[in-house]
Write a protein that holds these residues in place. Structure first.
Motif, PDB file in Angstrom:
ATOM      1  N   VAL A 299       0.837  -1.204   0.000  1.00  0.00           N
ATOM      2  CA  VAL A 299       0.000   0.000   0.000  1.00  0.00           C
ATOM      3  C   VAL A 299       0.870   1.252   0.000  1.00  0.00           C
ATOM      4  CG1 VAL A 299      -1.721   1.324   1.294  1.00  0.00           C
ATOM      5  CG2 VAL A 299      -1.903  -1.174   1.148  1.00  0.00           C
ATOM      6  N   GLY A 300       1.949   1.228   0.784  1.00  0.00           N
ATOM      7  CA  GLY A 300       2.839   2.390   0.866  1.00  0.00           C
ATOM      8  C   GLY A 300       3.517   2.693  -0.449  1.00  0.00           C
ATOM      9  N   LEU A 301       4.000   1.665  -1.136  1.00  0.00           N
ATOM     10  CA  LEU A 301       4.681   1.893  -2.417  1.00  0.00           C
ATOM     11  C   LEU A 301       3.695   2.388  -3.469  1.00  0.00           C
ATOM     12  CD1 LEU A 301       7.539   1.665  -3.540  1.00  0.00           C
ATOM     13  CD2 LEU A 301       6.954  -0.596  -4.422  1.00  0.00           C
ATOM     14  N   THR A 302       2.481   1.855  -3.447  1.00  0.00           N
ATOM     15  CA  THR A 302       1.447   2.335  -4.366  1.00  0.00           C
ATOM     16  C   THR A 302       1.140   3.807  -4.104  1.00  0.00           C
ATOM     17  OG1 THR A 302       0.463   0.120  -4.427  1.00  0.00           O
ATOM     18  CG2 THR A 302      -0.897   1.947  -5.201  1.00  0.00           C
ATOM     19  N   ALA A 303       1.069   4.159  -2.807  1.00  0.00           N
ATOM     20  CA  ALA A 303       0.784   5.547  -2.442  1.00  0.00           C
ATOM     21  C   ALA A 303       1.948   6.466  -2.788  1.00  0.00           C
ATOM     22  CB  ALA A 303       0.467   5.636  -0.948  1.00  0.00           C
ATOM     23  N   VAL A 304       3.184   5.971  -2.707  1.00  0.00           N
ATOM     24  CA  VAL A 304       4.338   6.772  -3.131  1.00  0.00           C
ATOM     25  C   VAL A 304       4.190   7.158  -4.599  1.00  0.00           C
ATOM     26  CG1 VAL A 304       6.798   6.655  -3.688  1.00  0.00           C
ATOM     27  CG2 VAL A 304       6.017   5.984  -1.426  1.00  0.00           C
ATOM     28  N   CYS A 305       3.826   6.186  -5.434  1.00  0.00           N
ATOM     29  CA  CYS A 305       3.633   6.473  -6.856  1.00  0.00           C
ATOM     30  C   CYS A 305       2.492   7.462  -7.071  1.00  0.00           C
ATOM     31  CB  CYS A 305       3.342   5.174  -7.610  1.00  0.00           C
ATOM     32  SG  CYS A 305       4.750   4.060  -7.731  1.00  0.00           S
ATOM     33  N   ALA A 306       1.382   7.243  -6.370  1.00  0.00           N
ATOM     34  CA  ALA A 306       0.228   8.136  -6.534  1.00  0.00           C
ATOM     35  C   ALA A 306       0.574   9.552  -6.098  1.00  0.00           C
ATOM     36  CB  ALA A 306      -0.955   7.605  -5.727  1.00  0.00           C
ATOM     37  N   GLY A 307       1.204   9.691  -4.938  1.00  0.00           N
ATOM     38  CA  GLY A 307       1.541  11.016  -4.432  1.00  0.00           C
ATOM     39  C   GLY A 307       2.571  11.724  -5.287  1.00  0.00           C
ATOM     40  N   PHE A 308       3.599  10.983  -5.724  1.00  0.00           N
ATOM     41  CA  PHE A 308       4.652  11.607  -6.530  1.00  0.00           C
ATOM     42  C   PHE A 308       4.116  12.100  -7.865  1.00  0.00           C
ATOM     43  CE2 PHE A 308       7.610  10.918 -10.084  1.00  0.00           C
ATOM     44  CZ  PHE A 308       8.462  11.989  -9.842  1.00  0.00           C
ATOM     45  N   PHE A 309       3.398  11.235  -8.578  1.00  0.00           N
ATOM     46  CA  PHE A 309       2.916  11.651  -9.895  1.00  0.00           C
ATOM     47  C   PHE A 309       1.871  12.753  -9.783  1.00  0.00           C
ATOM     48  CE2 PHE A 309       4.719   7.532 -11.264  1.00  0.00           C
ATOM     49  CZ  PHE A 309       5.506   8.000 -12.305  1.00  0.00           C
ATOM     50  N   CYS A 310       1.149  12.806  -8.671  1.00  0.00           N
ATOM     51  CA  CYS A 310       0.214  13.903  -8.432  1.00  0.00           C
ATOM     52  C   CYS A 310       0.980  15.225  -8.292  1.00  0.00           C
ATOM     53  CB  CYS A 310      -0.591  13.616  -7.180  1.00  0.00           C
ATOM     54  SG  CYS A 310      -1.936  14.773  -6.874  1.00  0.00           S
ATOM     55  N   VAL A 311       2.047  15.211  -7.475  1.00  0.00           N
ATOM     56  CA  VAL A 311       2.866  16.414  -7.287  1.00  0.00           C
ATOM     57  C   VAL A 311       3.553  16.808  -8.590  1.00  0.00           C
ATOM     58  CG1 VAL A 311       4.944  17.307  -6.155  1.00  0.00           C
ATOM     59  CG2 VAL A 311       3.240  16.055  -4.826  1.00  0.00           C
ATOM     60  N   HIS A 312       4.127  15.833  -9.271  1.00  0.00           N
ATOM     61  CA  HIS A 312       4.883  16.090 -10.505  1.00  0.00           C
ATOM     62  C   HIS A 312       3.988  16.707 -11.576  1.00  0.00           C
ATOM     63  CE1 HIS A 312       7.641  15.743 -13.750  1.00  0.00           C
ATOM     64  NE2 HIS A 312       7.314  14.536 -14.161  1.00  0.00           N
ATOM     65  N   ALA A 313       2.811  16.107 -11.801  1.00  0.00           N
ATOM     66  CA  ALA A 313       1.905  16.622 -12.829  1.00  0.00           C
ATOM     67  C   ALA A 313       1.393  18.012 -12.467  1.00  0.00           C
ATOM     68  CB  ALA A 313       0.736  15.658 -13.014  1.00  0.00           C
ATOM     69  N   ALA A 314       1.084  18.225 -11.188  1.00  0.00           N
ATOM     70  CA  ALA A 314       0.578  19.531 -10.771  1.00  0.00           C
ATOM     71  C   ALA A 314       1.645  20.610 -10.911  1.00  0.00           C
ATOM     72  CB  ALA A 314       0.097  19.465  -9.325  1.00  0.00           C
ATOM     73  N   ALA A 315       2.893  20.286 -10.559  1.00  0.00           N
ATOM     74  CA  ALA A 315       3.973  21.275 -10.614  1.00  0.00           C
ATOM     75  C   ALA A 315       4.310  21.662 -12.048  1.00  0.00           C
ATOM     76  CB  ALA A 315       5.214  20.737  -9.905  1.00  0.00           C
ATOM     77  N   VAL A 316       4.457  20.667 -12.922  1.00  0.00           N
ATOM     78  CA  VAL A 316       4.827  20.988 -14.302  1.00  0.00           C
ATOM     79  C   VAL A 316       3.660  21.678 -15.017  1.00  0.00           C
ATOM     80  CG1 VAL A 316       4.114  18.824 -15.418  1.00  0.00           C
ATOM     81  CG2 VAL A 316       6.075  20.097 -16.303  1.00  0.00           C
ATOM     82  N   GLY A 317       2.431  21.315 -14.660  1.00  0.00           N
ATOM     83  CA  GLY A 317       1.270  21.997 -15.245  1.00  0.00           C
ATOM     84  C   GLY A 317       1.191  23.444 -14.802  1.00  0.00           C
ATOM     85  N   ALA A 318       1.401  23.689 -13.495  1.00  0.00           N
ATOM     86  CA  ALA A 318       1.364  25.053 -12.974  1.00  0.00           C
ATOM     87  C   ALA A 318       2.483  25.895 -13.575  1.00  0.00           C
ATOM     88  CB  ALA A 318       1.477  25.034 -11.453  1.00  0.00           C
ATOM     89  N   LEU A 319       3.655  25.277 -13.763  1.00  0.00           N
ATOM     90  CA  LEU A 319       4.784  25.992 -14.371  1.00  0.00           C
ATOM     91  C   LEU A 319       4.412  26.483 -15.768  1.00  0.00           C
ATOM     92  CD1 LEU A 319       7.842  26.775 -14.642  1.00  0.00           C
ATOM     93  CD2 LEU A 319       8.206  24.442 -15.497  1.00  0.00           C
ATOM     94  N   ASN A 320       3.895  25.603 -16.589  1.00  0.00           N
ATOM     95  CA  ASN A 320       3.599  25.978 -17.970  1.00  0.00           C
ATOM     96  C   ASN A 320       2.432  26.946 -18.072  1.00  0.00           C
ATOM     97  OD1 ASN A 320       5.285  24.387 -20.120  1.00  0.00           O
ATOM     98  ND2 ASN A 320       4.951  22.959 -18.449  1.00  0.00           N
ATOM     99  N   ARG A 321       1.475  26.849 -17.159  1.00  0.00           N
ATOM    100  CA  ARG A 321       0.364  27.797 -17.194  1.00  0.00           C
ATOM    101  C   ARG A 321       0.781  29.189 -16.739  1.00  0.00           C
ATOM    102  NH1 ARG A 321      -2.394  23.269 -15.265  1.00  0.00           N
ATOM    103  NH2 ARG A 321      -2.312  24.012 -13.104  1.00  0.00           N
ATOM    104  N   SER A 322       1.862  29.263 -15.969  1.00  0.00           N
ATOM    105  CA  SER A 322       2.310  30.568 -15.472  1.00  0.00           C
ATOM    106  C   SER A 322       3.220  31.281 -16.458  1.00  0.00           C
ATOM    107  CB  SER A 322       3.041  30.397 -14.137  1.00  0.00           C
ATOM    108  OG  SER A 322       4.248  29.673 -14.316  1.00  0.00           O
ATOM    109  N   LEU A 323       3.616  30.606 -17.538  1.00  0.00           N
ATOM    110  CA  LEU A 323       4.546  31.182 -18.512  1.00  0.00           C
ATOM    111  C   LEU A 323       3.804  31.877 -19.647  1.00  0.00           C
ATOM    112  CD1 LEU A 323       7.009  28.156 -18.814  1.00  0.00           C
ATOM    113  CD2 LEU A 323       7.547  30.363 -17.766  1.00  0.00           C
ATOM    114  N   THR A 324       4.386  32.966 -20.119  1.00  0.00           N
ATOM    115  CA  THR A 324       3.903  33.601 -21.344  1.00  0.00           C
ATOM    116  C   THR A 324       4.892  33.406 -22.484  1.00  0.00           C
ATOM    117  OG1 THR A 324       4.899  35.698 -20.628  1.00  0.00           O
ATOM    118  CG2 THR A 324       2.571  35.326 -20.099  1.00  0.00           C
ATOM    119  N   SER A 325       6.135  33.057 -22.134  1.00  0.00           N
ATOM    120  CA  SER A 325       7.166  32.731 -23.127  1.00  0.00           C
ATOM    121  C   SER A 325       8.240  31.924 -22.420  1.00  0.00           C
ATOM    122  CB  SER A 325       7.768  34.009 -23.739  1.00  0.00           C
ATOM    123  OG  SER A 325       8.443  34.770 -22.741  1.00  0.00           O
TER     124      SER A 325
END
Length: 384
Positions: A299-325
């Motif tokens: 359960v812990g390893l599954t949650a590590v994957c879920a939590g990491f990919f949630c953070v990773h996708a949110a961070a890279v998405g927020a980065l690109n939405r905040s850019l104009t160039s």
């Protein structure tokens, strides 16, 4: 770009990037066996993985610039042959320093197959097709990472880890040749505007740097857990074989589903909520992994994957939405911080594991999770 079968392009990108990522994590599940064969300590053997990540971190920005000046085909050809050649050296050498040097060379040239192909797609495809083909790219990074772990510790016996390096080298050559022959030449005409923002100008913007640091901290946790879990499970009270431990890596496939789902959550609920939720899942996962229980580990390893990919996708998405160039250079910096974080996490946790065992790894990882959690808590409340 002239009319082109995009499914064929997706398949070529998927195959090439999957092969590249297979090389990165090939040694991870067999680290205990490599340690025994070469007679070195845990901190030393961890370089069989962290040397690749360090090489990628150093070469990512140069390849990001090189692909703007050279055609993609020779870059991929040289990169693929160097990665495959270094993999064969790993398979044949009886010297651990030579193995680490070859792994570092692999890391230096893997961006020729990953960063370069992403930049190529960005300047080649029309906007309406870019997200579709990049979906294959993201899926390939997940499955390539999983494939490397399965190739190294499951498809081949752990004692025969050298054959895994040979097979992966052959796979890399084949996908490289297919890509060099099949990829269309980019057209200079298109909707993408060349950015004048420099790396220095991007690094001077703290709102962007926050996402870079978020990537470093979260990947340091993720890579460390997967790197030292085989040692944890090989010891009492588990006593697992390499093959049994490697089977657990199948939870990595969760990234295929979690990354796009987290991206949609980030748009709907805001990056703040998504980053905080992913970080809290990571914290809970690490606490579960500290328990001497099979159910807790799964359960812990599954949650590590879920939590990491949630953070990773949110961070890279927020980065690109905040850019104009400056999207290309900003994403290159994100990847740079991402892999430097992974390298530092693996290296520091190797030293901690030697002195305090698995508890040391979990302790540092819990501190590192505070990075994406803090970024999330300080994010704007409305969707961004």
């Amino acid at each position: 770009m002239p009319a082109f079968p995009y499914l064929r392009l997706q398949l070529m990108v998927f195959a090439l990037v999957s092969a590249a990522f297979t090389n990165i994590y090939l040694a991870q599940p067999v680290l205990p066996m490599v340690q025994a064969q070469f007679g070195i300590d845990i901190a030393g053997v961890s370089w069989a993985v962290s040397a690749v990540i360090l090489g990628m971190a150093l070469a990512n920005l140069p390849f990001g610039l090189l692909v703007d000046r050279w055609p993609i085909q020779p870059i991929i050809l040289v990169g693929g042959l160097m990665v495959a050649g270094a993999g064969l050296v790993c398979a044949l050498t009886d010297s651990f320093p030579v193995l680490i040097a070859a792994r570092f060379v692999q890391g230096l040239f893997i961006p020729a197959l990953t960063t370069s192909i992403a930049a190529y797609l960005g300047k080649t495809l029309p906007i309406e097709k870019l997200s579709v083909v990049m979906g294959s790219y993201v899926a390939a990074t997940v499955l390539g990472g999983l494939g490397g772990r399965l190739m190294g510790g499951w498809l081949f016996p752990a004692d025969d880890w050298r054959y895994a390096f040979m097979a992966t080298a052959i796979l890399t050559v084949l996908t490289t040749v297919i890509a060099v022959v099949g990829l269309p030449k980019p057209s200079n005409a298109g909707p993408h505007v060349k950015s004048t923002l420099s790396y220095g100008q991007l690094l001077a913007q703290w709102p962007l740097v926050r996402y870079f640091i978020c990537a470093a901290g979260s990947f340091a946790v993720f890579s460390s857990v997967f790197n030292y879990l085989p040692f944890r499970l090989a010891d009492a009270p588990f006593g697992w074989s390499t093959e049994a431990t490697t089977t657990l890596y199948l939870v990595y496939i969760m990234g295929i589903f979690m990354a796009p789902l987290a991206g949609r959550w980030s748009v709907r609920f805001g990056s703040r909520a998504t980053l905080v939720a992913g970080s809290l899942v990571l914290l809970l996962a690490l606490l579960l992994l500290q328990l001497a229980s099979l159910i807790a580990v799964v359960v812990g390893l599954t949650a590590v994957c879920a939590g990491f990919f949630c953070v990773h996708a949110a961070a890279v998405g927020a980065l690109n939405r905040s850019l104009t160039s400056g999207h290309g250079r900003a994403n290159a910096l994100y990847v740079l911080f991402y892999y430097v974080g992974g390298w530092l996490g693996i290296s520091l946790n190797g030293l901690l594991y030697q002195h305090w065992g698995w508890t040391g790894v979990i302790g540092l990882s819990l501190l590192l999770v505070l990075i994406p959690l803090t970024v999330g808590l300080t994010e704007r409340r409305h969707p961004a």
